[in-house]
Design a protein around this motif. Structure first.
Motif, PDB file in Angstrom:
ATOM      1  N   PRO A 253      -3.253   0.232  18.297  1.00 50.12           N
ATOM      2  CA  PRO A 253      -2.783   1.169  19.328  1.00 50.12           C
ATOM      3  C   PRO A 253      -3.671   2.405  19.444  1.00 50.12           C
ATOM      4  O   PRO A 253      -4.324   2.819  18.490  1.00 50.12           O
ATOM      5  N   ALA A 254      -3.680   3.017  20.631  1.00 48.01           N
ATOM      6  CA  ALA A 254      -4.422   4.260  20.863  1.00 48.01           C
ATOM      7  C   ALA A 254      -3.763   5.402  20.103  1.00 48.01           C
ATOM      8  O   ALA A 254      -2.569   5.349  19.773  1.00 48.01           O
ATOM      9  N   LEU A 255      -4.521   6.443  19.846  1.00 53.70           N
ATOM     10  CA  LEU A 255      -4.014   7.599  19.086  1.00 53.70           C
ATOM     11  C   LEU A 255      -2.807   8.222  19.770  1.00 53.70           C
ATOM     12  O   LEU A 255      -1.859   8.644  19.113  1.00 53.70           O
ATOM     13  N   ARG A 256      -2.812   8.290  21.088  1.00 54.44           N
ATOM     14  CA  ARG A 256      -1.705   8.917  21.825  1.00 54.44           C
ATOM     15  C   ARG A 256      -0.388   8.175  21.634  1.00 54.44           C
ATOM     16  O   ARG A 256       0.688   8.721  21.900  1.00 54.44           O
ATOM     17  N   ASN A 257      -0.452   6.919  21.189  1.00 54.91           N
ATOM     18  CA  ASN A 257       0.759   6.123  20.987  1.00 54.91           C
ATOM     19  C   ASN A 257       1.183   6.051  19.515  1.00 54.91           C
ATOM     20  O   ASN A 257       2.056   5.264  19.167  1.00 54.91           O
ATOM     21  N   ARG A 258       0.544   6.863  18.672  1.00 52.43           N
ATOM     22  CA  ARG A 258       0.797   6.714  17.235  1.00 52.43           C
ATOM     23  C   ARG A 258       1.686   7.804  16.638  1.00 52.43           C
ATOM     24  O   ARG A 258       1.929   7.827  15.436  1.00 52.43           O
ATOM     25  N   GLY A 259       2.158   8.757  17.435  1.00 47.04           N
ATOM     26  CA  GLY A 259       3.131   9.717  16.941  1.00 47.04           C
ATOM     27  C   GLY A 259       2.516  10.914  16.233  1.00 47.04           C
ATOM     28  O   GLY A 259       1.398  10.854  15.717  1.00 47.04           O
ATOM     29  N   VAL A 260       3.293  12.009  16.207  1.00 43.59           N
ATOM     30  CA  VAL A 260       2.818  13.266  15.634  1.00 43.59           C
ATOM     31  C   VAL A 260       2.578  13.150  14.135  1.00 43.59           C
ATOM     32  O   VAL A 260       1.570  13.625  13.614  1.00 43.59           O
ATOM     33  N   SER A 299     -11.089  10.031  23.026  1.00 45.65           N
ATOM     34  CA  SER A 299     -11.783   8.951  22.314  1.00 45.65           C
ATOM     35  C   SER A 299     -11.119   8.607  20.989  1.00 45.65           C
ATOM     36  O   SER A 299     -11.752   8.118  20.055  1.00 45.65           O
ATOM     37  N   ASN A 300      -9.823   8.910  20.901  1.00 48.08           N
ATOM     38  CA  ASN A 300      -8.975   8.443  19.807  1.00 48.08           C
ATOM     39  C   ASN A 300      -9.375   8.958  18.425  1.00 48.08           C
ATOM     40  O   ASN A 300      -9.896  10.067  18.300  1.00 48.08           O
ATOM     41  N   VAL A 301      -9.134   8.134  17.402  1.00 46.26           N
ATOM     42  CA  VAL A 301      -9.318   8.554  16.014  1.00 46.26           C
ATOM     43  C   VAL A 301     -10.770   8.941  15.741  1.00 46.26           C
ATOM     44  O   VAL A 301     -11.049   9.897  15.004  1.00 46.26           O
ATOM     45  N   GLY A 302     -11.698   8.213  16.359  1.00 49.31           N
ATOM     46  CA  GLY A 302     -13.114   8.526  16.160  1.00 49.31           C
ATOM     47  C   GLY A 302     -13.458   9.941  16.607  1.00 49.31           C
ATOM     48  O   GLY A 302     -14.176  10.673  15.914  1.00 49.31           O
ATOM     49  N   GLN A 303     -12.932  10.333  17.770  1.00 51.32           N
ATOM     50  CA  GLN A 303     -13.193  11.694  18.258  1.00 51.32           C
ATOM     51  C   GLN A 303     -12.496  12.727  17.379  1.00 51.32           C
ATOM     52  O   GLN A 303     -13.061  13.783  17.075  1.00 51.32           O
ATOM     53  N   LEU A 304     -11.249  12.432  16.952  1.00 52.62           N
ATOM     54  CA  LEU A 304     -10.521  13.365  16.083  1.00 52.62           C
ATOM     55  C   LEU A 304     -11.319  13.622  14.808  1.00 52.62           C
ATOM     56  O   LEU A 304     -11.479  14.775  14.378  1.00 52.62           O
ATOM     57  N   LYS A 305     -11.844  12.562  14.227  1.00 52.81           N
ATOM     58  CA  LYS A 305     -12.621  12.707  12.998  1.00 52.81           C
ATOM     59  C   LYS A 305     -13.884  13.526  13.250  1.00 52.81           C
ATOM     60  O   LYS A 305     -14.222  14.432  12.467  1.00 52.81           O
ATOM     61  N   SER A 306     -14.573  13.234  14.363  1.00 53.04           N
ATOM     62  CA  SER A 306     -15.808  13.973  14.688  1.00 53.04           C
ATOM     63  C   SER A 306     -15.528  15.445  14.938  1.00 53.04           C
ATOM     64  O   SER A 306     -16.278  16.319  14.489  1.00 53.04           O
ATOM     65  N   ASP A 307     -14.435  15.737  15.651  1.00 57.60           N
ATOM     66  CA  ASP A 307     -14.092  17.128  15.957  1.00 57.60           C
ATOM     67  C   ASP A 307     -13.746  17.901  14.690  1.00 57.60           C
ATOM     68  O   ASP A 307     -14.099  19.072  14.542  1.00 57.60           O
ATOM     69  N   ILE A 308     -13.058  17.230  13.775  1.00 57.88           N
ATOM     70  CA  ILE A 308     -12.724  17.883  12.498  1.00 57.88           C
ATOM     71  C   ILE A 308     -13.990  18.123  11.682  1.00 57.88           C
ATOM     72  O   ILE A 308     -14.174  19.191  11.093  1.00 57.88           O
ATOM     73  N   GLN A 309     -14.887  17.147  11.664  1.00 56.83           N
ATOM     74  CA  GLN A 309     -16.156  17.318  10.938  1.00 56.83           C
ATOM     75  C   GLN A 309     -16.953  18.483  11.512  1.00 56.83           C
ATOM     76  O   GLN A 309     -17.533  19.283  10.768  1.00 56.83           O
ATOM     77  N   LEU A 310     -16.965  18.597  12.846  1.00 51.51           N
ATOM     78  CA  LEU A 310     -17.716  19.677  13.494  1.00 51.51           C
ATOM     79  C   LEU A 310     -17.106  21.038  13.149  1.00 51.51           C
ATOM     80  O   LEU A 310     -17.832  21.998  12.844  1.00 51.51           O
TER      81      LEU A 310
END
Length: 896
Positions: A253-260, A299-310
């Motif tokens: 599932p996409a990140l938006r469908n995975r809950g807070v 861009s889902n989990v990949g973008q979340l991880k990249s944004d946190i790394q940045l």
């Protein structure tokens, strides 16, 4: 031993006698600790898996038998716990891996960035864990998009190449299928595989055989499980003959469908991973967590991880460049598109439930903790964080000047009253040893003995305990390179000059004993301990009632139940006000509740709106009970008010601090700190006439006899005989250094303090030079202290001007000042100039005229030296202030 370890040990100890569990109140009474602290630590132990919580009234806790715990929990099961939306996908994956004899091939579907590669890696780990693949078996990843523009090269990479198969194929080459034999091959972006390649793969999946490109006669075999992944619709991009050979199709599932909560777990995981990479803990504001939770992450989990790394990389860069003292992320540091998550109208109750201590402003992620912890910010633990938070809040509200100082003075006063009171009835020697390091306890004993000798009285044991914990906190803070700031330092110095001077000497004892540098600000805090006497230590425990009133059939009682459930108590009370019920009836219900329960203590009413806000005044009139009312409340207000009431805060304190919930957002980045040019280092110049060898010998003597940090001072040997004139050489050195003194065999016509070589050799000058070094250390300390004391002028600039002022005055008076006096004069003058620059009123000096007449020469000297300050800072130093300055240069401040 830490408090949490003490609680865990006790929990284990009483498990046999109380197998059904023990409440936080019982443990608090057993250990003589505050119930709120025990409850907080018990919940941490539950989160760590070291204890189990049994809900009920009261909530009970049981220690987990660690030996009986299953240590080898499946990696997939662990992952499933924090990613419940992937439960079905994970169960499918487990079934595919365990399917006899060699498992099922798998096709993963999902948008870009949902974590298909991570999922494939997880499947491999599970396969080795369940021993259907050996731990040495290969796991090979290949992205078909990398060679999509060259189908021949793509197929060659996968299946291998026979020499001469095509132009450039100069030798036999094994393909990835061959290398993956016995393991798993993960094909990402499989829709980029050409039809020919898909046909070759379904042949392999059918029979387990394949040929290298260019091979016609022989077939090769391999046992490889295929995991393919695509972002496209397989029905339109893949051959049916290919997809029919892959019976297990799993959708991620996409990140938006995975809950807070799942997104929160991902944020926590990525932050801990970054902490591991950086080798340091990362402090993240609650607002930043909220922004990461709710921003539009396309861009889902990949973008979340990249944004946190940045974000972590930027915070690390700020830390390395000394713009920040630690690796910390504030919402103001985040890009606009992430910060927009703060303003999304999304229900975030799950977030508040996850972060029960939301009133803590920061989360700290650490690879060694493998969990998220909260930075303590309440005065129950530490004054420094409390003052930092108050300062940010007051500045954000635009409060400054006299009003700001008054607020800070009240906060420090309140802190010490409550802090000392806490030790009056909660701490004994046994508990103290679990909090304070043993070597610090020994130094504190030394400090106490010194203070008692100077004060000519015995210090109460409660001050002893409080001071020990406070010094322990201060040392810990300094070790972690965190600032110690006391914005009331100058007022404390003026109001309690005797105790302040003793506290300055205490700093020297601490520095010598613990081998650390302590800011002057700390003297202000230590002074507060020294001015408290036994009569100030009366126990003040309040019993404020918290009553929630809200419109609706069950609104108030639901909020009260939520608060009591979160805090493990039954403290707050909800009274519902149905929409169609007249306000007078609701008021009568409240009165009946007060009568029935014989309530005579103070009450805090938390109401939602309308006429409910007026009920407090009615209750005060009829029952003669003090009340306070806060309208427009949320569950968060109710949690904070109830928590503070349970800890025994006064009504006004609860009222004030509950209102502070509105200011939870971090403002730590509001203050601009300008960059400064590199400071000159200090230097002692040694001069000789017989070559630099003698000067270097002098340098060796000084290094052995003087105490100084190499980062602070250089000893520079200079030969008198050379190509350049000695005065030219001194001039050049002065561009690089601030010359402290000169050591020379003869007198030079230079405006520097000078010592003779023979005095150095005889050891007669060492004490005077050491005094110069110590004075410079004092001034450096004062620069750091004044950075946050002053509002209108630059701290470093004024210290240089005050240093010049003191040098001129002491030289003219032919006196030397104690280091304590230097600190007092510098602090007083800096604050004076700052106030005058801000057009603030200066206090009147009593009997000014007679004092000037009696000390006319000193008056003229001080007044003339003030002229430069008047010109530079565009101020007018009054006769009253000149008298105060004269007083600071009197006999009691001189070196005897």
């Amino acid at each position: 031993m830490k408090r949490i370890d003490l609680i865990l040990n006790k929990l284990k100890e009483i498990k046999s006698s109380k197998p059904d569990g023990v409440s936080a109140s019982e443990l608090a009474e057993e250990l003589d600790l505050m119930r709120g602290n025990v409850s907080n630590d018990l919940n941490k132990l539950v989160a760590e898996g070291k204890a189990v919580k049994i809900k009920g009234k009261p909530t009970l806790f049981i220690a987990v038998d660690e030996e009986a715990k299953v240590s080898d929990i499946s990696v997939i099961n662990k992952f499933s716990e924090t990613n419940p939306s992937l439960y079905t996908a994970l169960e499918q994956a487990k079934a595919a891996i365990l399917y006899p004899p060699n498992g099922m091939n798998i096709l993963l579907l999902g948008e870009t960035g949902v974590g298909k590669s991570t999922f494939a890696s997880l499947i491999y780990k599970y396969a080795t864990e369940m021993m259907v693949r050996s731990k040495e078996s290969p796991f090979i990843t290949f992205n078909c998009a990398d060679y999509a523009n060259n189908p021949q090269l793509l197929l060659g990479q996968l299946f291998g190449v026979k020499k001469g198969a095509y132009t450039g194929a100069d030798f036999d080459k094994a393909g990835l299928l061959e290398k993956a034999d016995g393991g798993i091959l993960f094909l990402d972006e499989v829709h980029r595989l050409p039809a020919e390649g898909q046909e070759m793969f379904f042949t392999f999946m059918d029979r387990g055989v394949y040929r290298r490109l260019g091979e016609t006669e022989s077939e090769r075999s391999a046992k490889v499980l295929i995991i393919a992944a695509t972002t496209e619709n397989p029905d339109t991009t893949l051959l049916q003959t290919f997809t029919r050979r892959i019976p297990m199709v799993i959708t991620i599932p996409a990140l938006r469908n995975r809950g807070v909560e799942e997104r929160f777990n991902l944020i926590k995981q990525f932050m801990i991973e970054e902490s591991g990479r950086l080798g340091r803990s990362i402090k993240v504001s609650i607002n930043s967590i909220k922004a990461f939770l709710f921003y539009d992450c396309k861009s889902n989990v990949g973008q979340l991880k990249s944004d946190i790394q940045l974000a972590c990389a930027r915070a690390y860069a700020d830390f390395l460049s000394n713009r920040k003292k630690e690796i910390s992320i504030s919402s103001l540091d985040l890009p606009t598109y992430i910060r927009e998550g703060l303003y999304k109208e999304i229900e975030h109750r799950q977030l508040w439930n996850k972060l029960v201590d939301i009133n803590k402003r920061y989360c700290i992620f650490d690879k060694d903790e493998e969990k998220m912890i909260f930075e303590e910010n309440s005065y129950d633990e530490n004054i420094y964080e409390m003052l930092e938070m108050k300062t940010r809040d007051l500045k954000a509200k635009g409060i400054k000047g006299t009003e700001f100082e008054k607020e800070m003075e009240n906060n420090i006063e309140d802190y010490f009253k409550k802090y000392i009171t806490k030790f009056n009835y909660k701490v004994d020697t046994a508990n103290l040893e679990t909090i304070v390091e043993p070597h610090i306890m020994k130094v504190v004993e030394k400090v106490i003995n010194f203070c008692e000798e100077e004060l000519k009285r015995k210090l109460d044991k409660h001050i002893y305990y409080g001071l020990a914990v406070h010094i322990n906190n201060a040392v810990d803070r300094i070790r972690r390179n965190k600032k110690i700031e006391n914005l009331e330092l100058n007022n404390i110095r003026k109001q309690h000059s005797r105790e302040f001077n003793i506290a300055i000497d205490v700093l020297k004892i601490l520095e010598q004993s613990l081998d650390i540098q302590i800011p002057v600000d700390e003297a202000g805090f230590i002074t507060m301990f020294l001015i408290y006497h036994n009569e100030a230590l009366k126990k003040t425990y309040n019993n404020v009632k918290v009553i929630i009133i809200a419109h609706g059939e069950t609104t108030a009682t639901s909020m009260a139940d939520a608060v009591n459930g979160l805090l493990g108590s039954d403290y707050s009370r909800g009274i519902n006000a149905p929409i169609d019920e007249k306000p007078q009836i609701t008021l009568e219900k409240i009165k009946e509740y007060i009568r029935k329960n014989n309530i005579d203590s103070e009450i805090l009413f938390l109401v939602d709106m309308g006429s409910l806000a007026t009920f407090g005044r009615e209750i005060e009139k009829e029952f003669k009970i003090k009340t306070r009312t806060i309208p427009l409340v949320s569950t968060l207000h109710c949690i904070e008010a109830t928590r503070k009431a349970m800890l025994g805060y006064s009504l006004d304190d609860i009222y004030r601090e509950t209102l502070e919930v509105n200011n939870l957002y971090d403002n730590n980045s509001l203050d601009y700190i300008p960059e400064t040019s590199e400071e000159k280092r200090l230097a002692i110049v040694t001069i000789c006439t017989t070559g630099e060898g003698s000067a270097k010998a002098m340098k060796g003597i000084l290094e052995r006899t003087l105490k100084f940090e190499s980062s602070l001072l250089d000893i520079v040997p200079v030969n008198f005989i050379g190509k350049e004139n000695i005065y030219d050489r001194l001039e050049k050195l002065s561009n690089k250094y601030e010359i402290l003194c000169i050591i020379s065999p003869f007198d030079l016509e230079a405006d520097y303090i000078q010592f003779k070589l023979d005095h150095i050799i005889a050891g007669n000058a060492s004490e005077n030079i050491q005094d110069l070094i110590d004075r410079e250390k004092v001034y450096i300390k004062m620069e750091e202290t004044l950075e946050h004391q002053l509002r209108n002028i630059d701290g470093k600039a004024i210290v240089k001007d005050i240093k010049r002022f003191c040098r001129n005055v002491t030289k003219a008076m032919n006196i030397k000042l104690t280091s304590n006096a230097l600190i007092g004069i510098t602090l007083h003058m800096a604050v004076m100039v700052d106030r005058l620059s801000g057009n603030e009123v200066i206090e009147t000096y009593r009997n000014k005229e007679s004092y000037i007449r009696e000390n006319l020469e000193l008056y003229r000297l001080i007044k003339s030296e003030c002229a430069l300050l008047n010109t530079k800072y565009t101020i007018l130093i009054s006769e009253d202030e000149i008298c105060y300055l004269m007083n600071l240069f009197t006999m009691k401040n001189r070196v005897k």
